[in-house]
Design an enzyme around this catalytic site. Structure first.
Site, PDB file in Angstrom:
ATOM      1  CB  ALA A 117      -0.983   0.052   1.177  1.00 11.29           C
TER       2      ALA A 117
ATOM      3  CE  LYS B 106      16.659   7.415  15.205  1.00  8.31           C
ATOM      4  NZ  LYS B 106      17.604   7.694  14.454  1.00  8.31           N
TER       5      LYS B 106
END
Length: 431
Positions: free
Chosen positions: A41, A201
């Site tokens: 997709a 992160k």
């Protein structure tokens, strides 16, 4: 047959399809069920080259529908689009693999809990440090370890720019343009250079390591836009390199969690991490110090991390290994606050522009002494500009940030001190 759906067919998505195609037999030897890529997709899929034996759609939400796929791999990177996509997929019992650190840092707590409720695998190894298996290590190899700190270089764009400034005397803007030309920086690089990518992160790593809810909103974040070639030069003279790092660790009854530039001693192993490479250093009360090093970004590196999650997801589905669910257990959270940046002690680099007049150095040192700040190193340079001010550069002892802030406010009021007083934190030897 396990059906895989890939959402997002950019650099990483294309690398992932190639990995799964070229190494299908090798990957299959590590899984207990057969698999196939059933769907791709991508909103612009018809403008791209893709395998003709795979179904494609421009509607990414289609892959979150019941019965379409068993595993959804999200490589889009957007939060507004991917949050409802992944939420719907989990509610429909579709297993998730994502590299989307921004989504996890913002919505991870909710999505992890939802995945657990629905007995859904949630893999996110690729969200931090590319091919470096930091998340896997924290979740499996170090479960019996009390980690005292994690710190490292976790954004390759920042590291490349600072390296080029240091090694080739490029100013910030030229180093950034070079990074863009080489594909190391996005057309809009603000997410990297302002520190937010690293903040996402370190938020994820802190949550895993210390069992706290994702702390993004409480992280101190500073980027590299304010680092000048002058600072690079003066740091080098004092025996340091400037790096952009993420840091988290235990501190009394709280957690340090921050991202910002630091001066690193040139002999420190972190100073040797060059270019777009990443490195994470872990310290524990049993194993001591361990370092993970490797490619932190790029199509192949990120795809490699996705494949490791992919193998775990299939084995989770087959009930071969239920220890790899990869979502946080928020029932055993530690009640620990994030420590305010101004309460954290470290040495500081100070750059002060002052008029070259008698007594100005004494005024500056008196202010520092009154704040209980001592000077570990100091250099004074000739002005390289057409004025009468000279740069004074100092390294202080380890002190709290609020003391430095107070000292700077007082220095700015001195008659002979001109411009802003600039500071950068220095990496502590016990970080």
């Amino acid at each position: 047959m396990i059906k895989i759906g890939i959402c997002g067919f950019g650099t990483v998505g294309q690398s992932l399809v190639k990995h799964l195609s070229d190494h299908k037999d090798l990957i299959a030897n590590k899984t207990s069920l057969e698999f196939e890529i059933a769907y791709i997709a991508d909103r612009s899929i018809h403008k791209k080259t893709y395998p003709k034996n795979i179904n494609v759609t421009t509607d990414v939400m289609e892959l979150a529908s019941p019965g379409k796929v068993d595993i959804l791999v999200e490589l889009i990177g957007d939060v507004e689009l991917t949050y409802p996509l992944i939420k719907n997929a989990i509610e429909n019992k579709i297993h998730i693999i994502t590299a989307n650190k921004a989504l996890l840092a913002d919505k991870g707590t909710e999505l992890f809990e939802l995945a657990k409720e629905n007995d859904v695998f949630f893999g996110f190894e690729a969200s931090v440090a590319g091919a470096i298996p930091i998340i896997r290590n924290l979740k499996t190899c170090m479960t019996n370890e009390r980690l005292t700190s994690i710190h490292g270089i976790i954004n390759g764009t920042c590291n490349y720019i600072l390296d080029r400034m240091s090694d080739s005397s490029l100013d910030f803007s030229n180093a950034l343009e070079e990074a863009k030309e080489l594909g190391y920086a996005e057309a809009d690089p603000s997410f990297d250079i302002n520190g937010m990518d690293a903040a996402h992160k370190i938020s994820i790593l802190s949550s895993i390591a210390y069992g706290i809810r994702l702390p993004l909103d409480n992280i101190y974040v500073d980027g590299i836009e304010g680092i000048s070639l002058m600072d690079i030069k003066y740091a080098k003279e004092l025996g340091y390199k400037i790096k952009h790092v993420g840091i988290t660790g235990l501190s009394d009854n709280s957690i340090e969690c921050r991202v910002h530039p630091v001066l690193v001693p040139v002999k420190d192993i972190l100073a040797q991490v060059s270019g777009v490479m990443n490195s994470v250093i872990l310290k524990g009360d049993r194993f001591g110090t361990s370092m993970l090093y490797g490619h932190g970004a790029g199509g192949s590196a990120t795809a490699s991390a996705v494949v490791s999650d992919f193998v775990d997801a299939i084995n989770f589905i087959s009930k071969k290994d239920l220890s790899i669910c990869n979502h946080q257990n928020y029932n055993t959270l530690e009640n620990l606050d994030i420590k305010d940046i101004n309460d954290i002690e470290c040495p500081f680099y100070l750059r002060i522009f002052a008029e070259d007049v008698s007594g100005v150095m004494a005024e500056i040192t008196n202010i520092l002494a009154n704040q209980n700040i001592s000077i570990e190193a100091v250099t004074q340079h000739e002005s390289d500009r057409n004025n009468t001010t000279i740069p004074i550069v100092m390294i202080t002892n380890s002190v709290k940030g609020d003391l430095i802030n107070n000292a700077i406010k007082l220095m700015k009021n001195l008659r002979h001190v001109k411009e802003e007083v600039h500071f950068i934190r220095v990496l502590k030897s016990d970080e």
